[in-house]
Design a protein around this motif. Structure first.
Motif, PDB file in Angstrom:
ATOM      1  N   ARG A  37       1.244  -1.254  -0.042  1.00  0.00           N
ATOM      2  CA  ARG A  37       0.142  -0.199   0.075  1.00  0.00           C
ATOM      3  C   ARG A  37       1.039   1.523   0.046  1.00  0.00           C
ATOM      4  O   ARG A  37       0.550   2.191  -1.048  1.00  0.00           O
ATOM      5  CB  ARG A  37      -0.827   0.248   1.283  1.00  0.00           C
ATOM      6  N   ASP A  41      -6.082  -0.298  -2.686  1.00  0.00           N
ATOM      7  CA  ASP A  41      -6.890  -0.607  -1.612  1.00  0.00           C
ATOM      8  C   ASP A  41      -6.758   0.678  -0.246  1.00  0.00           C
ATOM      9  O   ASP A  41      -5.131   0.260  -0.219  1.00  0.00           O
ATOM     10  CB  ASP A  41      -6.618  -1.963  -1.008  1.00  0.00           C
ATOM     11  N   ASP A  90      -7.979   1.261   2.681  1.00  0.00           N
ATOM     12  CA  ASP A  90      -8.859   1.125   3.755  1.00  0.00           C
ATOM     13  C   ASP A  90      -9.412   2.494   3.984  1.00  0.00           C
ATOM     14  O   ASP A  90      -9.311   2.826   5.204  1.00  0.00           O
ATOM     15  CB  ASP A  90      -7.936   0.214   5.113  1.00  0.00           C
TER      16      ASP A  90
END
Length: 415
Positions: free
Chosen positions: A216, A409, A411
């Motif tokens: 990430r 992604d 979150d």
């Protein structure tokens, strides 16, 4: 760290106006150095533009390469961060005085290079320390701490740019600006006394590997690289676009202030929207707005001054999202994988500056090869190439950033 905080073992609450003021001071250092210092040394000291350009290019390469090293240094000196920041603050103040307020005691080109090296190095180190400190500080805030801190910090930075754009004129020249900047450094330093926790909370340096191994974090660095490229391109071509495509020499300063003031006004709004709807969604909206603005710029021609003013407002507002939300997302990830934050933001600074160097190397030669001549007469084909590179190329780069962000992604929720 304050004495009370040391005795209690608890870190003090983040002083958000202090972060805004410190960020504003750093931002105010950049604009005169990048835009006006070469002209000052050419006009006042007779240094050739070719020599200044060569020195600036060499210093820019050094500045880009040294950021990871300064991130490493910031991490290793975390326990003495307050002292390290004080030394760097003295360096940037002294460098700015030497650059604009002191007659060169050696050859002007040598003095120019020495003072810029001092300013660049201190600027990079202080920026890395400020962002790294913000990682832990945001976790001590209630709610969406990283977004709250980013709103204050980036709004302060944008207002600092606006102040720097107008201060030399208001203060009677760059010597007056340099003296005012020293006073600003002192005030900003005082505003952050007690805020530099560094390694005092037990966090240790984690190294670059921890950041680069995280999928990430790598994706966010990639998004930052591609997303910064459009602004790097437009910054490189801005003066040429206003002078030659719009046929509006002398309007550059007004447009710059309009752009950055719009970004400063929009930054808190983007942060508030991100807290409610998610940072990723708001970033995607802002990127879409940027594409509309860049695409419109392609269609402009001589005399379209009002239309370009609107574009400056719109694109500036969208840039406020980039400057606020992306660093906040990266800081939130650093809080999870590398709480010290310094090495991560050393890489972040490297990525941000690399785009500027890459844009200068790639864009200007391409424009010249296409027949464009700065300050001279240009035919319709050369001006059309300038418009395509100023507006069309950033559209393509923004589409690439959108594609990367969609696949990332985050979150995404509160943060």
């Amino acid at each position: 760290m304050s004495h009370a905080a040391t005795l209690s073992g608890a870190a003090p609450a983040p002083r958000l106006p202090g972060y805004a003021l410190f960020a504003g001071m750093l931002a105010a250092a950049g604009l005169p150095v990048y835009i006006h210092a070469p002209k000052v040394y050419a006009d006042a000291h007779g240094v050739s533009l070719a020599a200044l350009g060569t020195v600036l290019f060499a210093l820019r390469l050094i500045d880009v390469v040294q950021d990871p090293a300064l991130g490493w240094l910031a991490a290793r000196s975390a326990r003495w961060r307050g002292l390290a920041v004080s030394v760097a603050a003295a360096m940037i103040a002294g460098g700015m005085l030497g650059l604009f307020a002191i007659a060169p005691p050696v050859a002007p080109l040598v003095w120019f290079a020495l003072m810029l090296t001092l300013v660049f190095s201190a600027f990079s180190f202080l920026t890395i320390c400020m962002y790294a400190e913000g990682v832990a500080a945001a976790d001590r805030l209630p709610g969406a701490g990283h977004l709250r801190l980013a709103r204050w910090r980036e709004t302060g930075a944008l207002l600092g740019i606006c102040a720097a754009a107008t201060a030399p004129t208001l203060l009677g020249g760059y010597a007056g600006f340099a003296l005012a900047f020293v006073a600003l450094v002192v005030v900003a330093w005082l505003a952050m006394v007690g805020q530099w926790q560094g390694g005092g909370d037990g966090t240790a340096a984690t190294g670059f590997g921890t950041v680069l191994r995280d999928a990430r974090a790598r994706r966010l660095l990639a998004v930052a690289l591609v997303n910064a490229a459009p602004v790097a391109v437009t910054s490189t071509l801005f003066l040429f676009f206003v002078e030659s495509r719009l046929a509006a020499p002398g309007w550059e300063g007004s447009y710059l202030v309009l752009f950055f003031l719009s970004a400063a006004c929009a930054a808190p709004l983007w942060g508030a929207l991100a807290e409610r709807y998610g940072a990723k969604r708001m970033l995607l909206w802002a990127m879409g707005v940027s594409i509309v603005a860049f695409g419109w710029a392609v269609t402009l021609g001589a005399g379209d001054l009002v239309a370009f003013a609107v574009i400056c407002v719109v694109s500036g507002a969208a840039t406020g999202a980039d400057m606020t939300l992306l660093p906040a997302l990266f800081a939130r990830r650093m809080a999870a994988i590398a709480p010290g934050g310094a090495e991560g933001f050393g890489l972040w600074a490297f990525v941000s500056k690399f785009t500027l160097a890459l844009a200068a190397v790639a864009v200007l030669p391409t424009l010249e090869a296409g027949g464009f001549r700065a300050g001279g007469e240009n035919d319709a084909q050369a001006l059309w190439l300038l418009a395509l590179m100023y507006g069309g190329l950033p559209c393509l780069l923004k589409l690439g950033a959108i594609a990367l962000l969609l696949r990332t992604d985050l979150d995404d929720g509160k943060g």
